[in-house]
Design a protein around this motif. Structure first.
Motif, mmCIF file in Angstrom:
data_model
loop_
_atom_site.group_PDB
_atom_site.id
_atom_site.type_symbol
_atom_site.label_atom_id
_atom_site.label_comp_id
_atom_site.label_asym_id
_atom_site.label_seq_id
_atom_site.Cartn_x
_atom_site.Cartn_y
_atom_site.Cartn_z
ATOM 1 N N PHE A 74 66.713 42.336 42.580
ATOM 2 C CA PHE A 74 67.738 41.524 41.928
ATOM 3 C C PHE A 74 69.005 42.348 41.666
ATOM 4 C CE2 PHE A 74 67.996 37.386 39.699
ATOM 5 C CZ PHE A 74 69.260 37.525 39.151
ATOM 6 N N LEU A 75 68.798 43.555 41.129
ATOM 7 C CA LEU A 75 69.937 44.408 40.801
ATOM 8 C C LEU A 75 70.714 44.823 42.047
ATOM 9 C CD1 LEU A 75 68.461 46.553 37.903
ATOM 10 C CD2 LEU A 75 70.596 45.270 37.817
ATOM 11 N N VAL A 76 69.973 45.066 43.112
ATOM 12 C CA VAL A 76 70.630 45.451 44.368
ATOM 13 C C VAL A 76 71.521 44.306 44.861
ATOM 14 C CG1 VAL A 76 70.222 45.910 46.815
ATOM 15 C CG2 VAL A 76 68.910 47.146 45.076
ATOM 16 N N VAL A 77 70.962 43.094 44.810
ATOM 17 C CA VAL A 77 71.740 41.932 45.228
ATOM 18 C C VAL A 77 72.960 41.745 44.326
ATOM 19 C CG1 VAL A 77 71.706 39.426 45.514
ATOM 20 C CG2 VAL A 77 69.726 40.777 46.199
ATOM 21 N N MET A 78 72.708 41.897 43.023
ATOM 22 C CA MET A 78 73.790 41.784 42.036
ATOM 23 C C MET A 78 74.925 42.761 42.350
ATOM 24 S SD MET A 78 72.436 41.558 38.139
ATOM 25 C CE MET A 78 73.706 42.131 37.026
ATOM 26 N N ALA A 79 74.538 43.981 42.617
ATOM 27 C CA ALA A 79 75.540 45.008 42.917
ATOM 28 C C ALA A 79 76.247 44.690 44.226
ATOM 29 C CB ALA A 79 74.879 46.379 42.971
ATOM 30 N N GLY A 80 75.464 44.240 45.207
ATOM 31 C CA GLY A 80 76.025 43.931 46.511
ATOM 32 C C GLY A 80 77.067 42.828 46.440
ATOM 33 N N LEU A 81 76.829 41.860 45.552
ATOM 34 C CA LEU A 81 77.774 40.751 45.420
ATOM 35 C C LEU A 81 78.919 41.090 44.463
ATOM 36 C CD1 LEU A 81 75.195 37.813 45.162
ATOM 37 C CD2 LEU A 81 76.680 38.329 47.098
ATOM 38 N N GLY A 82 78.833 42.274 43.883
ATOM 39 C CA GLY A 82 79.879 42.698 42.955
ATOM 40 C C GLY A 82 79.784 42.017 41.611
ATOM 41 N N TYR A 83 78.565 41.645 41.204
ATOM 42 C CA TYR A 83 78.385 40.911 39.954
ATOM 43 C C TYR A 83 77.990 41.801 38.783
ATOM 44 C CZ TYR A 83 78.409 36.529 42.650
ATOM 45 O OH TYR A 83 78.742 35.483 43.453
ATOM 46 N N VAL A 84 77.833 43.094 38.994
ATOM 47 C CA VAL A 84 77.408 43.929 37.861
ATOM 48 C C VAL A 84 78.592 44.131 36.916
ATOM 49 C CG1 VAL A 84 75.512 45.155 38.979
ATOM 50 C CG2 VAL A 84 77.837 46.012 39.221
ATOM 51 N N GLY A 85 78.267 44.290 35.623
ATOM 52 C CA GLY A 85 79.312 44.391 34.623
ATOM 53 C C GLY A 85 79.921 45.772 34.524
ATOM 54 N N SER A 86 79.083 46.790 34.685
ATOM 55 C CA SER A 86 79.550 48.169 34.594
ATOM 56 C C SER A 86 78.512 49.077 35.235
ATOM 57 C CB SER A 86 79.750 48.570 33.131
ATOM 58 O OG SER A 86 78.472 48.777 32.528
ATOM 59 N N GLY A 87 78.796 50.365 35.252
ATOM 60 C CA GLY A 87 77.837 51.330 35.796
ATOM 61 C C GLY A 87 76.534 51.366 35.011
ATOM 62 N N TRP A 88 76.622 50.886 33.765
ATOM 63 C CA TRP A 88 75.423 50.883 32.913
ATOM 64 C C TRP A 88 74.344 49.929 33.430
ATOM 65 C CZ3 TRP A 88 74.426 54.559 29.691
ATOM 66 C CH2 TRP A 88 75.495 55.280 29.107
ATOM 67 N N ALA A 89 74.723 49.108 34.385
ATOM 68 C CA ALA A 89 73.754 48.134 34.924
ATOM 69 C C ALA A 89 72.468 48.811 35.372
ATOM 70 C CB ALA A 89 74.370 47.375 36.090
ATOM 71 N N VAL A 90 72.547 50.098 35.704
ATOM 72 C CA VAL A 90 71.353 50.847 36.121
ATOM 73 C C VAL A 90 70.267 50.779 35.044
ATOM 74 C CG1 VAL A 90 70.500 53.135 36.735
ATOM 75 C CG2 VAL A 90 72.741 52.384 37.524
ATOM 76 N N VAL A 91 70.705 50.802 33.781
ATOM 77 C CA VAL A 91 69.741 50.777 32.674
ATOM 78 C C VAL A 91 69.061 49.415 32.562
ATOM 79 C CG1 VAL A 91 69.402 51.567 30.319
ATOM 80 C CG2 VAL A 91 71.471 52.217 31.547
ATOM 81 N N CYS A 92 69.645 48.435 33.228
ATOM 82 C CA CYS A 92 69.024 47.101 33.210
ATOM 83 C C CYS A 92 67.651 47.122 33.878
ATOM 84 C CB CYS A 92 69.904 46.085 33.933
ATOM 85 S SG CYS A 92 71.333 45.608 32.980
ATOM 86 N N PHE A 93 67.457 48.086 34.773
ATOM 87 C CA PHE A 93 66.173 48.120 35.480
ATOM 88 C C PHE A 93 64.988 48.285 34.525
ATOM 89 C CE2 PHE A 93 62.827 50.488 37.697
ATOM 90 C CZ PHE A 93 62.447 49.507 38.593
#
Lengths: 279, 342
Positions: A150-169
């Motif tokens: 999910f996060l990979v897709v999110m990042a690929g579509l440019g939907y992540v909010g910030s670099g902190w999205a990594v912690v979402c995992f």
């Protein structure tokens, strides 16, 4: 047995990741045998890896493109952020919940009542707590795999909010933990497939009302209060906060809520398995 | 202890256990067996309750290394509850139970590690292949994969399932599933194999194949604990058995000694005309004992042919006559007044 088929075609998807995840960290001791068994069952189901990627892809794309046109920008914590980022974090939480609930209810019920997998396991040195921990560990492995995709897709579509999205995992895995534990515990009280309607009845409003699609502020005060107490809201608020890098003590509160929920579910599940399979 | 009924205190019990040197076994087991002091399983006043229902009502028994021990009784006699307590899959409600010298309430996992269980309902893993069923079950016992693979090969051979190794479990026949369940129970090389109704629901051919496999295990010195409601199975497989009824042990001994003690050498079985009454009076004096069932009359005597002759002389209108030797079925009927299979 149509639900068994549903189970197979549903979310029974393995990940190569599962092979290398040290289940000892998650289950420990004999619980890892339960994980091993599940890997053995799903090792040939590579098709699910593909669907595990496409499900969030379609989800994010449709809601992202569609609703983003209408909404544009949402204000969170005094900051204006694109709707796509806002909703993506919410959907990540909801997806973690859905996956966990589906596995923990249908999957566990099937093994507990229909094919009697646990009867066989409990005639070996494995105990009820091993089985409960092993199933939960497996749920986390899968939940982690879904969340990662999910996060990979999110990042690929440019939907992540910030670099902190990594912690979402890890946070999404925590959401899986909470709902897997609770779902498994609830399943041990179910008598027939009919009872699963209650699961839908609980999950759907959580999905729709937990500030997943719009900010909590649109609700009247009393409803806000109720939503704040419900479990998926904790996940949504936690993931959204982390994704945007908006840290506050309340995030810790959400995390503790989910942790306690999962741990309680695990304890109840082990107890109930003992009562049901070893009367 | 005080609750303990029959079995141990029954007159037949002592001579039965004394007169039962477990058959054969040219294995390591026989060396140990000469020291026949400590039983592998020992129960005193064993009780199992489910709410207000008493499934097992205070039973005593001892099972020794290398013997093949049976629990014979009809459905609902408490056999499965007893098996589950021995397998540490059901807590003891009252009384004492020692399995392999340990207490199931304390050392359940340790005991289960040394037991092979063949439950009444196959609990095979339907999501896995035949071979994987053996492998994962061995893994539950923490056995290294390499070792399991080696054993699985032999066990598949033993179960005559080698050519089905990569088949899923569901399409297998009942007999095959049963044999796989037995193979699975053996993967951990247990000290004790517990079989709950091993041949129920199988056709005669499948039963005989299964019996043959159990014979082989017996010959290797494996200790078998078997429950069954088939008297022929008990006679074939058990060195020693207890007859259970209503949660209690009604008698204990070798199949032979039980028949000798509770029945006559032969039985004359007559199929009687429908609705016939006064049978007992008409046949009085011909046999030691007469049992009247719904459709048949059983005459217990040491000379069946002579009894049949006497029946003919009295012009008793039977439809079909059969002289046979006594079986455990007759023992059960004598002890409980019921048939094993109703």
């Amino acid at each position: 047995m149509k639900l068994a088929t549903a189970l197979d075609s549903g979310r029974g998807r393995p990940f190569p990741l599962a092979r290398i995840t040290p289940s000892t960290l998650l289950g420990g001791g004999r619980a890892r045998r339960v994980v091993e068994r599940n890997i053995l069952v799903y090792r040939r189901g590579w098709i699910f890896i593909v669907s595990g990627f496409f499900e969030p892809f379609f989800y994010l794309l449709s809601i992202g493109i569609g609703l983003n046109k209408l909404v544009g920008v949402v204000e969170v914590g005094g900051r204006a952020i694109p709707y796509t980022s806002f909703v993506a974090a919410g959907l990540l939480a909801a997806s973690a919940m859905n996956g966990a609930i589906f596995d923990a209810t249908f999957g566990i019920f099937f093994k507990l009542k229909i094919v009697k997998t646990y009867d066989a396991m409990l005639s070996t040195p494995l105990g009820p707590a091993d089985v409960a921990r092993g199933e939960l560990a497996w749920a986390l492995i899968r939940g982690g795999a879904y969340a990662g995709a999910f996060l990979v897709v999110m990042a690929g579509l440019g939907y992540v909010g910030s670099g902190w999205a990594v912690v979402c995992f890890p946070a999404a895995v925590l959401v899986s933990f909470a709902f897997s534990g609770a779902g498994m515990a609830a399943t041990t009280y179910m008598r027939s497939w009919q009872d699963f309607d209650l699961v839908s009845l609980a999950v759907l409003p959580l999905f729709l009302f937990s500030a997943t699609f719009y900010p909590l502020g649109v609700y009247p005060g009393w409803l806000q209060l109720i939503v704040r107490l419900t479990p998926l809201y904790q996940g949504v608020a936690l993931l959204r906060g982390l994704d945007l890098g908006l840290f506050s003590w309340s995030l810790l509160g959400h995390g503790v809520y989910l942790l306690v929920m999962g741990a309680l579910g695990l304890a109840v599940s082990a107890r109930r398995l003992s009562v049901l399979v070893l009367p | 202890m005080r609750l303990g009924v029959q079995a141990a205190s029954q007159p037949g019990a002592q001579d039965a256990s004394a007169g039962t040197p477990p058959a054969v076994a040219p294995s390591a087991a026989s060396a140990q067996r000469s020291v026949r002091s400590e039983p592998l399983i020992c129960a005193r006043g064993l009780v199992k309750r489910f709410g207000s229902i008493v499934a097992v009502d205070g039973i005593d028994f001892d099972i020794y290394l290398g013997e093949s021990f049976g629990f014979l009784g009809p459905n609902g006699a408490g056999k499965t509850s007893t098996m589950r307590m021995i397998a540490c899959m059901s807590p003891v409600s009252e009384g004492t139970l020692r399995v392999l010298g340990m207490d199931p309430a304390v050392d359940g996992a340790k005991i289960r590690a040394r037991i092979g269980l063949v439950p009444q309902e196959d609990s095979l893993d339907l999501e896995l292949t035949v071979l994987d069923n053996l492998i994962i079950y061995g893994r539950y016992f923490d056995i290294p994969r390499r070792v399991i693979r080696e054993r699985a090969k032999r066990l598949l051979d033993f179960a005559e399932l080698t050519d089905r190794a990569h088949s899923k479990v569901d399409p297998l026949s009942g007999g095959m599933k049963r044999r796989l369940t037995i193979a699975r129970a053996l993967v951990s090389e247990p000290d004790l194999l517990i079989l709950d109704e091993p041949t129920t629901g199988l056709d005669p051919q499948a039963r005989h194949l299964l019996w043959d496999r159990l014979y082989r295990l017996k010959a290797q010195g494996v200790t078998l604990v078997i429950t069954t409601h088939y008297m022929d199975e008990a006679e074939q497989l058990c060195d020693r058995l207890v007859v259970m009824n209503d949660g209690r042990i009604a008698a204990e001994g070798t199949p032979h000694s039980l028949i000798e003690r509770y029945s006559t050498k032969e039985v004359l079985e007559l199929r009687k005309p429908l609705g016939m009454t006064g049978v007992a009076e008409r046949l009085a004096g011909i046999a030691d004992r007469v049992e009247e069932l719904a459709d048949r009359v059983l005459l217990y005597t040491d000379d069946g042919d002579a009894a049949l002759e006497a029946v003919r002389l009295r012009e008793f209108p039977y439809e079909h006559a059969l002289v046979r030797r006594s079986t455990l079925e007759d023992v059960f009927l004598r002890l409980t007044g019921r048939s094993l299979i109703d």
